[in-house]
Every structure is written in structure tokens, then in C-alpha cells.
Design a protein around this motif. Structure first.
Motif, mmCIF file in Angstrom:
data_model
loop_
_atom_site.group_PDB
_atom_site.id
_atom_site.type_symbol
_atom_site.label_atom_id
_atom_site.label_comp_id
_atom_site.label_asym_id
_atom_site.label_seq_id
_atom_site.Cartn_x
_atom_site.Cartn_y
_atom_site.Cartn_z
ATOM 1 N N UNK A 38 0.707 -0.809 0.185
ATOM 2 C CA UNK A 38 -0.193 -0.352 -0.446
ATOM 3 C C UNK A 38 0.691 1.149 0.324
ATOM 4 N N UNK A 39 1.976 1.634 0.657
ATOM 5 C CA UNK A 39 2.627 2.455 0.910
ATOM 6 C C UNK A 39 3.537 2.415 -0.588
ATOM 7 N N UNK A 40 4.094 1.560 -1.158
ATOM 8 C CA UNK A 40 4.975 1.719 -2.091
ATOM 9 C C UNK A 40 3.720 2.633 -3.513
ATOM 10 N N UNK A 41 2.421 0.810 -3.680
ATOM 11 C CA UNK A 41 1.549 2.214 -4.652
ATOM 12 C C UNK A 41 1.584 3.438 -3.726
ATOM 13 N N UNK A 42 1.007 4.016 -2.592
ATOM 14 C CA UNK A 42 0.788 5.537 -2.388
ATOM 15 C C UNK A 42 1.929 6.403 -3.667
ATOM 16 N N UNK A 43 2.694 6.039 -2.716
ATOM 17 C CA UNK A 43 4.488 6.693 -3.010
ATOM 18 C C UNK A 43 4.396 6.743 -5.037
ATOM 19 N N UNK A 44 4.101 5.821 -5.148
ATOM 20 C CA UNK A 44 4.456 5.400 -7.006
ATOM 21 C C UNK A 44 3.546 6.860 -7.204
ATOM 22 N N UNK A 45 2.196 6.515 -6.966
ATOM 23 C CA UNK A 45 0.744 7.202 -7.258
ATOM 24 C C UNK A 45 1.607 9.335 -8.020
ATOM 25 N N UNK A 46 1.782 8.914 -6.399
ATOM 26 C CA UNK A 46 2.102 11.035 -6.057
ATOM 27 C C UNK A 46 3.273 10.913 -7.023
#
Length: 55
Positions: A38-46
Motif C-alpha cells: 500500500x505504501x509503495x502504491x501510494x508513493x508511486x501514484x503520487x
């Protein structure tokens, strides 16, 4: 930089801190892995939104 990009990056960093905390508390690996994803997905999307690649 848009507001959503900022929110995604802040949430991603918050979740990354949770990963570190959960790992130190010896939580089940499945919980740590889900939180890390979840953390990686949020950071990449941002970051992708900042770069203008994903709108």
C-alpha cells in the motif's frame, strides 16, 4: 504539484512508517507485506501524478 499528489505521498510515507513500526513489533509478515505494498502504491501514484504521466 497537485493536492492529490501531495496527499498520496504523505499517505505513502505514513504507511512506510507503519511498516517500520509493525516490523519492530514482530507483527505477522502478511500484515507487513500488505502495508508495504500500500505504501509503495501510494508513493508511486503520487510521483507519477507530479511527473504528469498519470492523470
Amino acid at each position: 504539484m497537485t493536492g492529490l499528489s501531495t496527499v498520496l505521498i504523505v499517505v505513502g510515507l505514513f504507511l512506510a512508517g507503519g511498516v517500520y513500526s509493525f516490523q519492530k513489533q514482530q507483527m505477522p509478515k502478511s500484515v507487513v507485506v500488505l502495508l508495504a505494498l500500500g505504501s509503495a502504491m501510494c508513493l508511486v501514484a503520487g510521483v507519477l501524478r507530479i511527473q504528469g504521466i498519470w492523470e
